[in-house]
Design a protein around this motif. Structure first.
Motif, PDB file in Angstrom:
ATOM      1  N   GLY A  65       0.782  -1.219   0.000  1.00 28.26           N
ATOM      2  CA  GLY A  65       0.000   0.000   0.000  1.00 28.26           C
ATOM      3  C   GLY A  65       0.818   1.275   0.000  1.00 28.26           C
ATOM      4  N   THR A  66       2.133   1.159   0.184  1.00 27.86           N
ATOM      5  CA  THR A  66       2.992   2.339   0.144  1.00 27.86           C
ATOM      6  C   THR A  66       3.341   2.686  -1.301  1.00 27.86           C
ATOM      7  N   SER A  90      -0.337  17.724   2.541  1.00 26.77           N
ATOM      8  CA  SER A  90      -1.563  18.306   3.099  1.00 26.77           C
ATOM      9  C   SER A  90      -2.489  17.251   3.672  1.00 26.77           C
ATOM     10  N   THR A  91      -2.217  15.977   3.364  1.00 25.32           N
ATOM     11  CA  THR A  91      -3.041  14.893   3.905  1.00 25.32           C
ATOM     12  C   THR A  91      -2.283  14.025   4.901  1.00 25.32           C
ATOM     13  N   SER A  92      -1.085  14.468   5.299  1.00 28.75           N
ATOM     14  CA  SER A  92      -0.261  13.722   6.262  1.00 28.75           C
ATOM     15  C   SER A  92      -0.102  12.265   5.848  1.00 28.75           C
ATOM     16  N   ASN A  93       0.351  12.081   4.616  1.00 23.48           N
ATOM     17  CA  ASN A  93       0.499  10.707   4.108  1.00 23.48           C
ATOM     18  C   ASN A  93       1.947  10.323   3.841  1.00 23.48           C
ATOM     19  N   ILE A  94       2.885  10.989   4.488  1.00 29.57           N
ATOM     20  CA  ILE A  94       4.293  10.628   4.328  1.00 29.57           C
ATOM     21  C   ILE A  94       4.603   9.448   5.257  1.00 29.57           C
ATOM     22  N   ASP A 101       2.186   6.211  12.758  1.00 29.16           N
ATOM     23  CA  ASP A 101       1.242   6.955  11.937  1.00 29.16           C
ATOM     24  C   ASP A 101       1.999   7.782  10.904  1.00 29.16           C
ATOM     25  N   PRO A 102       1.437   7.963   9.709  1.00 27.20           N
ATOM     26  CA  PRO A 102       2.072   8.829   8.703  1.00 27.20           C
ATOM     27  C   PRO A 102       2.217  10.250   9.242  1.00 27.20           C
ATOM     28  N   ILE A 103       3.125  11.002   8.650  1.00 25.25           N
ATOM     29  CA  ILE A 103       3.408  12.366   9.098  1.00 25.25           C
ATOM     30  C   ILE A 103       3.193  13.349   7.952  1.00 25.25           C
ATOM     31  N   ASP A 104       3.226  14.642   8.277  1.00 25.93           N
ATOM     32  CA  ASP A 104       2.932  15.646   7.256  1.00 25.93           C
ATOM     33  C   ASP A 104       4.175  16.285   6.658  1.00 25.93           C
ATOM     34  N   GLU A 105       5.372  15.938   7.159  1.00 29.39           N
ATOM     35  CA  GLU A 105       6.581  16.557   6.625  1.00 29.39           C
ATOM     36  C   GLU A 105       7.796  15.699   6.953  1.00 29.39           C
ATOM     37  N   LEU A 166       5.592   7.323   0.545  1.00 30.73           N
ATOM     38  CA  LEU A 166       4.266   7.724   1.003  1.00 30.73           C
ATOM     39  C   LEU A 166       3.505   6.513   1.550  1.00 30.73           C
ATOM     40  N   ALA A 167       2.572   6.775   2.451  1.00 32.17           N
ATOM     41  CA  ALA A 167       1.775   5.703   3.043  1.00 32.17           C
ATOM     42  C   ALA A 167       0.658   5.244   2.116  1.00 32.17           C
TER      43      ALA A 167
END
Length: 338
Positions: A65-66, A90-94, A101-105, A166-167
């Motif tokens: 899924g990544t 902008s969707t915190s999918n890093i 949990d995914p991060i935003d930056e 990306l997640a």
């Protein structure tokens, strides 16, 4: 009559005045000299999409899924530039690891040595983010590191591979911010103004050179004693300019006849690519500040120096280095300037 004979019959005061009137020694073309500044460029999701569509960046999705976005980066007429690249979502999918949990930056990162094999990180084996061998051990590779004040090394036009994981598969949420710093250790390949060329220095390119970032020539040359400005003035005292003309500009690389383009495929697990951008922006110089803002780039020119270093071999190394990413093998195209 020789200057020495003229000075021989002068008083000390007259001699000092005469010496002040003698022009500064000219800087040699292609000599590497110090000049400082900071340039920041912002690349939007639309630019990333264009780069992917045109094969200038690579995007891959995986069974877990990544996904991974990657491209080549390259500094310009500089040695030892410092480069930082941050991806923001902008969707915190890093992606931040399977148990987090995914991060935003986060910083984009490298997984291999630089094209010219002379960046300081090339000698260091670092951990490749999110890449593990069959025994669960993290993969290490020389040059692998976060792109956080990455030193471009001892030759101009050096480059490397940059990527982010990306997640999910939504790269439309991304914004990429690049900061290039020329500090007291950075030297530029000096050029005199010319009627036949655009009077600019190249600072940075990415996304396979879809476009390039430049700085106005006088921004650099005004910091170098003996350099010539575009109005023909020879610099006798190094100063940082406060002109609002010191903004970065972009230019398509499609008409760069001296670019080398090569295709290769990576056999390791990962995604890879190259990218480009367009910019203009604000400019800050010395103790006086004049700022203009247009588009997505910011230019800051700081302290000055007239230190010089001896000329070194210039131009990108012959051949094209493979960009090896961390998740799935893909074909890539690398554009290199000489």
């Amino acid at each position: 009559m020789k200057t020495s004979k003229i000075l021989a019959g002068m008083t000390a005061t007259a001699m000092a005045a005469a010496m002040m009137a003698i022009p500064a020694s000219a800087v040699e073309e292609n000599e590497f000299v110090n000049a400082t500044g900071t340039w920041t460029y912002t690349y939007t999701a639309d630019q990333i999409q264009t780069a992917i569509d045109e094969g200038k960046a690579e995007f891959g999705t995986y069974d877990d899924g990544t996904s991974s976005l990657g491209f080549n980066i390259q500094v310009g007429h500089m040695k030892n530039a410092k480069v930082t690249i941050v991806a923001s979502s902008s969707t915190s999918n890093i992606y931040n690891g399977a148990d987090n949990d995914p991060i935003d930056e986060d910083y984009m990162y490298m997984v291999t040595t630089s094209w010219n094999y002379d960046a300081p990180t090339d000698a260091v084996a670092g951990n490749v983010k999110w890449s593990y061998d069959e025994d669960g051990n993290q993969v290490t590779a020389k040059g692998a590191c976060d792109i956080n004040e990455w030193d471009s090394g001892s030759t101009k036009y050096n480059g490397n591979w940059a990527q982010i994981t990306l997640a999910d598969d939504d790269y439309s949420a991304l914004t990429i911010t690049v900061t290039v710093v020329a500090d007291e250790d950075t030297t530029w390949e000096y050029h005199n103004p010319s009627d036949d060329e655009e009077n600019q220095y190249e600072v940075f390119r990415m996304l396979s050179g879809l476009s390039c970032e430049f700085v106005d020539m006088d921004t650099i040359n005004s910091q170098i004693v003996g350099a010539t400005l575009t109005d023909g003035t020879v610099v006798t005292e190094a100063t940082a300019t406060s002109s609002s003309d010191d903004t970065s500009s972009s230019s398509s690389s499609s008409d760069d006849d001296d670019d080398d383009t090569s295709s290769s495929s990576s056999s390791s697990s990962s995604s890879s690519s190259s990218s480009s951008s367009s910019s203009s922006g604000s400019s800050t110089s010395g103790s006086t500040t004049t700022t203009t803002t247009t588009g997505s780039s910011t230019t800051t020119t700081g302290s000055t120096s007239d230190d010089t270093t001896e000329s070194a071999d210039s131009g990108a190394a012959e051949g094209v280095g493979l960009a090896i990413a961390a998740l799935a093998g893909v074909a890539l195209v690398v554009t290199r300037r000489r």
